[in-house]
Design a protein around this motif. Structure first.
Motif, PDB file in Angstrom:
ATOM      1  N   ASP A  80       3.249   7.238 -10.707  1.00  0.00           N
ATOM      2  CA  ASP A  80       2.066   6.524 -10.626  1.00  0.00           C
ATOM      3  C   ASP A  80       1.037   6.753 -11.755  1.00  0.00           C
ATOM      4  OD1 ASP A  80       0.374   4.399  -9.618  1.00  0.00           O
ATOM      5  OD2 ASP A  80      -0.681   5.773  -8.434  1.00  0.00           O
ATOM      6  N   PRO A  82       0.516   4.597  -0.502  1.00  0.00           N
ATOM      7  CA  PRO A  82       0.039   5.610   0.370  1.00  0.00           C
ATOM      8  C   PRO A  82       0.464   5.372   2.044  1.00  0.00           C
ATOM      9  CG  PRO A  82      -1.536   5.484  -1.131  1.00  0.00           C
ATOM     10  CD  PRO A  82      -0.514   4.356  -1.312  1.00  0.00           C
ATOM     11  N   ARG A  83      -0.098   4.113   2.549  1.00  0.00           N
ATOM     12  CA  ARG A  83       0.437   3.963   3.662  1.00  0.00           C
ATOM     13  C   ARG A  83       1.889   3.486   3.933  1.00  0.00           C
ATOM     14  NH1 ARG A  83      -2.471  -1.534   5.064  1.00  0.00           N
ATOM     15  NH2 ARG A  83      -0.490  -2.312   3.709  1.00  0.00           N
ATOM     16  N   ASP A 114       1.102  -1.130  -0.188  1.00  0.00           N
ATOM     17  CA  ASP A 114      -0.088  -0.039  -0.013  1.00  0.00           C
ATOM     18  C   ASP A 114       0.798   1.122  -0.074  1.00  0.00           C
ATOM     19  OD1 ASP A 114      -1.750   2.416   0.726  1.00  0.00           O
ATOM     20  OD2 ASP A 114      -2.965   0.885   1.696  1.00  0.00           O
ATOM     21  N   SER A 173       7.480  10.575  -7.017  1.00  0.00           N
ATOM     22  CA  SER A 173       6.515   9.618  -6.958  1.00  0.00           C
ATOM     23  C   SER A 173       6.229   9.384  -8.619  1.00  0.00           C
ATOM     24  CB  SER A 173       5.284   9.973  -6.371  1.00  0.00           C
ATOM     25  OG  SER A 173       5.438  10.074  -4.950  1.00  0.00           O
ATOM     26  N   THR A 183       4.204   5.275   2.351  1.00  0.00           N
ATOM     27  CA  THR A 183       4.660   6.842   2.283  1.00  0.00           C
ATOM     28  C   THR A 183       4.480   7.541   3.623  1.00  0.00           C
ATOM     29  OG1 THR A 183       4.315   6.827  -0.151  1.00  0.00           O
ATOM     30  CG2 THR A 183       4.569   8.808   0.797  1.00  0.00           C
ATOM     31  N   ALA A 184       3.367   7.147   3.951  1.00  0.00           N
ATOM     32  CA  ALA A 184       3.002   8.141   5.528  1.00  0.00           C
ATOM     33  C   ALA A 184       3.946   7.421   6.482  1.00  0.00           C
ATOM     34  CB  ALA A 184       1.416   7.811   5.975  1.00  0.00           C
TER      35      ALA A 184
END
Length: 123
Positions: A33, A14-15, A12, A31, A17-18
């Motif tokens: 995508d 976004p997860r 995941d 990034s 990356t956070a």
């Protein structure tokens, strides 16, 4: 010679990356995508997050390992190894002489093991 890039598995993006934005205290530098690539700059070495990468164990120097572990724990990260002394640096071979190598281990948001390292002055 020096390493240019570490690739790390991220199911995941976004997860993940956070998580790494929180760990490093800085957002990614790039990034893409598609295809699903996120890059962090680590002082000239890149960390690449992508779904197709294998899990890698990597270690990061931190200024205060206890505070870093506490912050990650509060954010919900699984701490798998509390801060503990590994050895003392008697010379500059692996780190500054007169310091202790303290390490802790945490699971990132994707289940990868991440090592944290502080080189703390001997008491």
């Amino acid at each position: 010679m020096r390493a240019a890039q570490i690739a790390q598995y991220a199911a995941d993006l976004p997860r993940a990356t956070a998580f790494y934005t929180d760990l490093f205290g800085a957002p990614p530098v790039a990034s893409f995508d598609p295809p699903g690539l996120v890059f962090f700059d680590l002082g000239g070495q890149r960390l690449l997050l992508e779904e197709g990468a294998p899990s890698a164990l990597h270690y990061y120097l931190v200024d205060d390992i206890d505070a870093t572990v506490a912050r990650l724990r509060a954010a919900g990260a699984a701490i798998t190894g509390e801060p503990h002394v590994i050895f003392a640096h008697v010379d500059d071979t692996l780190g500054p002489a007169g310091t202790q190598e303290i390490q802790a281990f945490v699971r990132d948001s994707e289940g990868n093991l991440v090592g944290l390292v502080e080189q703390r002055r001997l008491p």
